[in-house]
Design a protein around this motif. Sequence first.
Motif, PDB file in Angstrom:
ATOM      1  N   ARG A   1     -18.363  44.822  45.451  1.00  0.00           N
ATOM      2  CA  ARG A   1     -19.352  44.477  44.433  1.00  0.00           C
ATOM      3  C   ARG A   1     -19.818  43.040  44.612  1.00  0.00           C
ATOM      4  O   ARG A   1     -19.053  42.187  45.030  1.00  0.00           O
ATOM      5  N   ALA A   2     -21.081  42.783  44.280  1.00  0.00           N
ATOM      6  CA  ALA A   2     -21.626  41.433  44.392  1.00  0.00           C
ATOM      7  C   ALA A   2     -22.816  41.288  43.449  1.00  0.00           C
ATOM      8  O   ALA A   2     -23.444  42.275  43.059  1.00  0.00           O
ATOM      9  N   ILE A   3     -23.091  40.056  43.096  1.00  0.00           N
ATOM     10  CA  ILE A   3     -24.260  39.716  42.285  1.00  0.00           C
ATOM     11  C   ILE A   3     -25.031  38.622  43.019  1.00  0.00           C
ATOM     12  O   ILE A   3     -24.448  37.676  43.535  1.00  0.00           O
ATOM     13  N   GLN A   4     -26.346  38.794  43.051  1.00  0.00           N
ATOM     14  CA  GLN A   4     -27.249  37.770  43.583  1.00  0.00           C
ATOM     15  C   GLN A   4     -28.161  37.338  42.445  1.00  0.00           C
ATOM     16  O   GLN A   4     -28.779  38.178  41.794  1.00  0.00           O
ATOM     17  N   MET A   5     -28.239  36.050  42.185  1.00  0.00           N
ATOM     18  CA  MET A   5     -29.118  35.507  41.156  1.00  0.00           C
ATOM     19  C   MET A   5     -30.170  34.625  41.815  1.00  0.00           C
ATOM     20  O   MET A   5     -29.837  33.729  42.592  1.00  0.00           O
TER      21      MET A   5
ATOM     22  N   VAL B   1     -27.789  32.125  43.987  1.00  0.00           N
ATOM     23  CA  VAL B   1     -26.350  32.305  43.806  1.00  0.00           C
ATOM     24  C   VAL B   1     -25.944  33.645  44.399  1.00  0.00           C
ATOM     25  O   VAL B   1     -26.668  34.636  44.266  1.00  0.00           O
ATOM     26  N   TYR B   2     -24.780  33.664  45.017  1.00  0.00           N
ATOM     27  CA  TYR B   2     -24.173  34.910  45.505  1.00  0.00           C
ATOM     28  C   TYR B   2     -22.704  34.868  45.112  1.00  0.00           C
ATOM     29  O   TYR B   2     -21.988  33.939  45.496  1.00  0.00           O
ATOM     30  N   VAL B   3     -22.276  35.834  44.276  1.00  0.00           N
ATOM     31  CA  VAL B   3     -20.891  35.867  43.792  1.00  0.00           C
ATOM     32  C   VAL B   3     -20.301  37.256  43.921  1.00  0.00           C
ATOM     33  O   VAL B   3     -21.019  38.259  43.948  1.00  0.00           O
ATOM     34  N   THR B   4     -18.975  37.294  43.995  1.00  0.00           N
ATOM     35  CA  THR B   4     -18.220  38.545  44.010  1.00  0.00           C
ATOM     36  C   THR B   4     -17.156  38.459  42.922  1.00  0.00           C
ATOM     37  O   THR B   4     -16.833  37.352  42.439  1.00  0.00           O
ATOM     38  N   PRO B   5     -16.587  39.593  42.507  1.00  0.00           N
ATOM     39  CA  PRO B   5     -15.590  39.553  41.424  1.00  0.00           C
ATOM     40  C   PRO B   5     -14.362  38.728  41.802  1.00  0.00           C
ATOM     41  O   PRO B   5     -13.923  38.738  42.948  1.00  0.00           O
ATOM     42  N   VAL B   6     -13.819  38.030  40.814  1.00  0.00           N
ATOM     43  CA  VAL B   6     -12.565  37.304  40.993  1.00  0.00           C
ATOM     44  C   VAL B   6     -11.446  38.326  40.921  1.00  0.00           C
ATOM     45  O   VAL B   6     -11.410  39.162  40.026  1.00  0.00           O
ATOM     46  N   LYS B   7     -10.560  38.263  41.897  1.00  0.00           N
ATOM     47  CA  LYS B   7      -9.460  39.247  41.933  1.00  0.00           C
ATOM     48  C   LYS B   7      -8.215  38.670  41.338  1.00  0.00           C
ATOM     49  O   LYS B   7      -7.958  37.541  41.307  1.00  0.00           O
TER      50      LYS B   7
ATOM     51  N   GLY C   1     -17.203  40.198  33.380  1.00  0.00           N
ATOM     52  CA  GLY C   1     -15.995  39.686  34.001  1.00  0.00           C
ATOM     53  C   GLY C   1     -16.230  38.344  34.667  1.00  0.00           C
ATOM     54  O   GLY C   1     -17.237  37.686  34.457  1.00  0.00           O
ATOM     55  N   LYS C   2     -15.258  37.954  35.474  1.00  0.00           N
ATOM     56  CA  LYS C   2     -15.319  36.664  36.175  1.00  0.00           C
ATOM     57  C   LYS C   2     -15.720  36.889  37.623  1.00  0.00           C
ATOM     58  O   LYS C   2     -15.204  37.777  38.293  1.00  0.00           O
ATOM     59  N   TRP C   3     -16.639  36.047  38.091  1.00  0.00           N
ATOM     60  CA  TRP C   3     -17.188  36.128  39.443  1.00  0.00           C
ATOM     61  C   TRP C   3     -17.112  34.738  40.076  1.00  0.00           C
ATOM     62  O   TRP C   3     -17.175  33.725  39.378  1.00  0.00           O
ATOM     63  N   SER C   4     -17.019  34.696  41.396  1.00  0.00           N
ATOM     64  CA  SER C   4     -17.059  33.405  42.086  1.00  0.00           C
ATOM     65  C   SER C   4     -17.753  33.573  43.431  1.00  0.00           C
ATOM     66  O   SER C   4     -17.765  34.658  44.005  1.00  0.00           O
ATOM     67  N   GLY C   5     -18.329  32.480  43.892  1.00  0.00           N
ATOM     68  CA  GLY C   5     -19.036  32.511  45.168  1.00  0.00           C
ATOM     69  C   GLY C   5     -19.658  31.166  45.430  1.00  0.00           C
ATOM     70  O   GLY C   5     -19.008  30.142  45.260  1.00  0.00           O
TER      71      GLY C   5
ATOM     72  N   LEU D   1     -18.982  32.185  37.676  1.00  0.00           N
ATOM     73  CA  LEU D   1     -19.803  32.834  36.663  1.00  0.00           C
ATOM     74  C   LEU D   1     -18.930  33.746  35.818  1.00  0.00           C
ATOM     75  O   LEU D   1     -18.143  34.533  36.348  1.00  0.00           O
ATOM     76  N   THR D   2     -19.053  33.625  34.501  1.00  0.00           N
ATOM     77  CA  THR D   2     -18.365  34.534  33.579  1.00  0.00           C
ATOM     78  C   THR D   2     -19.436  35.291  32.808  1.00  0.00           C
ATOM     79  O   THR D   2     -20.327  34.685  32.208  1.00  0.00           O
ATOM     80  N   ILE D   3     -19.341  36.614  32.849  1.00  0.00           N
ATOM     81  CA  ILE D   3     -20.254  37.472  32.087  1.00  0.00           C
ATOM     82  C   ILE D   3     -19.430  38.124  30.987  1.00  0.00           C
ATOM     83  O   ILE D   3     -18.498  38.881  31.253  1.00  0.00           O
ATOM     84  N   ASN D   4     -19.758  37.803  29.743  1.00  0.00           N
ATOM     85  CA  ASN D   4     -19.028  38.301  28.579  1.00  0.00           C
ATOM     86  C   ASN D   4     -19.571  39.648  28.116  1.00  0.00           C
ATOM     87  O   ASN D   4     -20.729  39.981  28.385  1.00  0.00           O
ATOM     88  N   PRO D   5     -18.751  40.419  27.377  1.00  0.00           N
ATOM     89  CA  PRO D   5     -19.192  41.737  26.887  1.00  0.00           C
ATOM     90  C   PRO D   5     -20.452  41.689  26.016  1.00  0.00           C
ATOM     91  O   PRO D   5     -21.189  42.671  25.937  1.00  0.00           O
ATOM     92  N   ASP D   6     -20.724  40.538  25.373  1.00  0.00           N
ATOM     93  CA  ASP D   6     -21.922  40.426  24.526  1.00  0.00           C
ATOM     94  C   ASP D   6     -23.146  39.957  25.319  1.00  0.00           C
ATOM     95  O   ASP D   6     -24.160  39.575  24.746  1.00  0.00           O
ATOM     96  N   ALA D   7     -23.042  39.962  26.656  1.00  0.00           N
ATOM     97  CA  ALA D   7     -24.114  39.595  27.587  1.00  0.00           C
ATOM     98  C   ALA D   7     -24.378  38.094  27.657  1.00  0.00           C
ATOM     99  O   ALA D   7     -25.347  37.666  28.264  1.00  0.00           O
ATOM    100  N   THR D   8     -23.514  37.274  27.053  1.00  0.00           N
ATOM    101  CA  THR D   8     -23.638  35.836  27.247  1.00  0.00           C
ATOM    102  C   THR D   8     -22.974  35.477  28.578  1.00  0.00           C
ATOM    103  O   THR D   8     -22.083  36.184  29.059  1.00  0.00           O
TER     104      THR D   8
END
Length: 125
Positions: free
Chosen positions: A106-110, A119-125, A39-43, A57-64
């Motif tokens: 939910r959050a992602i740290q890279m 990077v620290y992002v959360t889902p785009v609502k 999905g789409k994330w921002s931070g 950050l956009t994470i696609n279903p094919d892991a790209t």
Amino acid sequence: MRAIRVAGLAALGVLALNLLAGCASAPGVPVTSIRAIEGKWSGTIAVGMGTQQFYYLTINPDATIVATWGSNWQWGKIMLNRGQARFEFSNITSGTLLYYDGPSGRAIQMTPDFGGWYVYVTPVK
């Protein structure tokens, strides 16, 4: 108007640092399927000792993945192995992706393998 924007960015940076500090003590949730994080994330991205910038950050279903901040664009992929997630951008940089899913949301740290930014992002609502 510019002072308000700078103050807003500074507040967002402080919030991201506080959230990151809270998450740093948590191990993250195992990622066994890309569906958990697609999905789409921002931070924010923090590069060196410089000012934090908005990060998308956009994470696609094919892991790209596609990441943008400022005038920068990066393309890459995510690899999953036994619940651990790693990212790689254009065969140039790679690192650890930690996923958090708890009462606060939910959050992602890279974090790259060789430092210099995070990077620290959360889902785009």
